[in-house]
Design an enzyme around this catalytic site. Structure first.
Site, short mmCIF file in Angstrom:
data_model
loop_
_atom_site.label_atom_id
_atom_site.label_comp_id
_atom_site.label_asym_id
_atom_site.label_seq_id
_atom_site.Cartn_x
_atom_site.Cartn_y
_atom_site.Cartn_z
N GLY A 260 -22.39 37.46 40.07
CA GLY A 260 -23.22 38.61 38.51
C GLY A 260 -24.05 37.16 37.44
O GLY A 260 -24.36 37.90 36.87
N HIS B 237 -11.09 39.44 45.24
CA HIS B 237 -12.52 39.22 44.50
C HIS B 237 -11.76 37.77 43.81
O HIS B 237 -10.80 37.91 42.63
CB HIS B 237 -12.78 40.40 44.58
N GLU C 264 -12.82 38.12 40.41
CA GLU C 264 -12.98 38.65 39.54
C GLU C 264 -11.09 39.80 39.25
O GLU C 264 -10.33 39.85 38.33
CB GLU C 264 -13.52 40.23 39.08
N GLU D 100 -17.42 33.14 48.13
CA GLU D 100 -18.31 33.14 46.65
C GLU D 100 -18.08 32.05 45.70
O GLU D 100 -16.90 32.55 45.13
CB GLU D 100 -18.07 34.68 46.48
N ASN E 14 -20.44 45.61 46.85
CA ASN E 14 -18.94 45.37 46.39
C ASN E 14 -19.49 46.18 44.89
O ASN E 14 -20.23 45.52 44.00
CB ASN E 14 -19.00 43.49 46.34
N LYS F 292 -18.14 47.32 42.66
CA LYS F 292 -17.27 47.04 41.33
C LYS F 292 -16.57 48.67 40.41
O LYS F 292 -16.94 49.01 41.18
CB LYS F 292 -18.26 45.35 40.86
N GLY G 140 -24.88 43.02 42.62
CA GLY G 140 -25.34 43.72 41.76
C GLY G 140 -26.41 44.14 42.76
O GLY G 140 -26.93 45.80 42.37
N SER H 227 -24.92 36.11 43.67
CA SER H 227 -26.04 36.75 43.63
C SER H 227 -27.44 36.60 44.95
O SER H 227 -28.27 36.28 44.71
CB SER H 227 -26.87 35.28 42.67
P1 PGA Z 1 -23.49 39.39 42.91
O1 PGA Z 1 -21.96 39.95 43.02
O2 PGA Z 1 -24.04 39.78 43.96
O3 PGA Z 1 -23.47 40.59 42.00
O4 PGA Z 1 -23.21 38.02 42.43
C1 PGA Z 1 -21.04 38.90 44.12
C2 PGA Z 1 -19.89 39.70 44.22
O5 PGA Z 1 -19.07 39.48 43.43
O6 PGA Z 1 -19.31 40.03 45.55
#
Ligand code: PGA
Length: 247
Positions: free
Chosen positions: A170, A94, A96, A164, A9, A11, A232, A210
């Protein structure tokens, strides 16, 4: 057997030029991968990404989809627009989107039904915040997200769920593999009760938050975890490839 699925992803990262570079680095590194490999990229990268993944195993995803066919929905992108480019997957709901852009279980459900109607494969995200977790409300939150978000779905063949926990996204904090496995087990039992044993058995559920090269193997070894949604660590070819090739 459920085929593992590792999805990146991106983002709001990578211009079209940078997307092309990253995909060119990634391609040789995942050419022998066992899991299904997907990259979900910003809308502006989709065209160039589609060209760049040609001849590879990498599949293309978007990060959202509108609930309507077309019309007065400034800033939205329709399923038809995505299909024309050759997009196969879409992330829906998601955290976010929920946190910053007013996405609710109702809008998640509308987007999801629209994706399925148009043969896009949805990756539906669910997960609790730290506050909800500390108040012991994780199951309650997941139940609402799943029952309302998946309301009206009859065909689960192409659907993927991503669990998640918001506090792990993140932040560098990962749920322990046992914890993630247990919570995903709860999601699977909920699916079994609501949609039947066959659906629960076949449905792929990813972990996200993460996930990185150093913990991918341990997470992927868990019985209930069928893949990962990677933020990330999907932005560096070597890191993403090493998660894809976790064995
Ligand atoms: P992250 O994000 O691996 O940076 O924690 C995962 C996601 O939001 O899908």
């Amino acid at each position: 057997m459920r085929k593992p699925i590792i999805a990146g992803n991106w983002k709001m990262n990578k211009t079209a030029k940078q997307a092309e570079e990253l995909i060119n680095q990634l391609k040789p590194l995942v050419s022998k991968s066992k899991p299904e490999v997907v990259i979900c990229v910003p809308y502006t990268d989709l065209w160039v990404a589609k060209q760049a993944i040609a001849g590879s195993k990498i599949k293309l995803g978007a990060e959202n989809v509108a609930w309507a066919d077309s019309g007065a929905f400034t800033g939205e992108i329709s399923a038809e627009m995505l299909k024309e480019i050759g997009v196969e997957y879409v992330i829906i709901g998601h955290s976010e989107r929920r946190q910053y852009f007013g996405e609710t279980d109702k809008t998640v459900n509308m987007r999801l039904l629209q994706a399925l109607k148009n043969d896009l494969k949805p990756i539906v995200c669910v997960g609790e915040t730290l506050e909800e977790r500390e108040k012991n409300r994780t199951k309650k939150v997941l139940k609402k997200q799943i029952l309302e978000g998946l309301n009206g779905v009859t065909d689960f063949t192409n659907l993927v769920i991503a669990y998640e926990p918001v506090w792990a996204i993140g932040t560098g904090k990962t749920a322990t593999a046992e914890d993630a496995n247990k919570t995903i087990g709860y999601i699977r039992s909920l699916i079994r009760k609501t949609f039947g044993a066959d659906v629960a058995k076949a449905l792929r559920i990813q972990y996200g938050g993460s996930m990185k090269p150093s913990n991918a193997k341990e997470l992927m070894a868990m019985r209930n975890i069928d893949g990962g949604l990677i933020g990330g660590a999907a932005l560096k070819a070597e890191d993403f490839a090493s998660i894809v090739n976790y064995k």
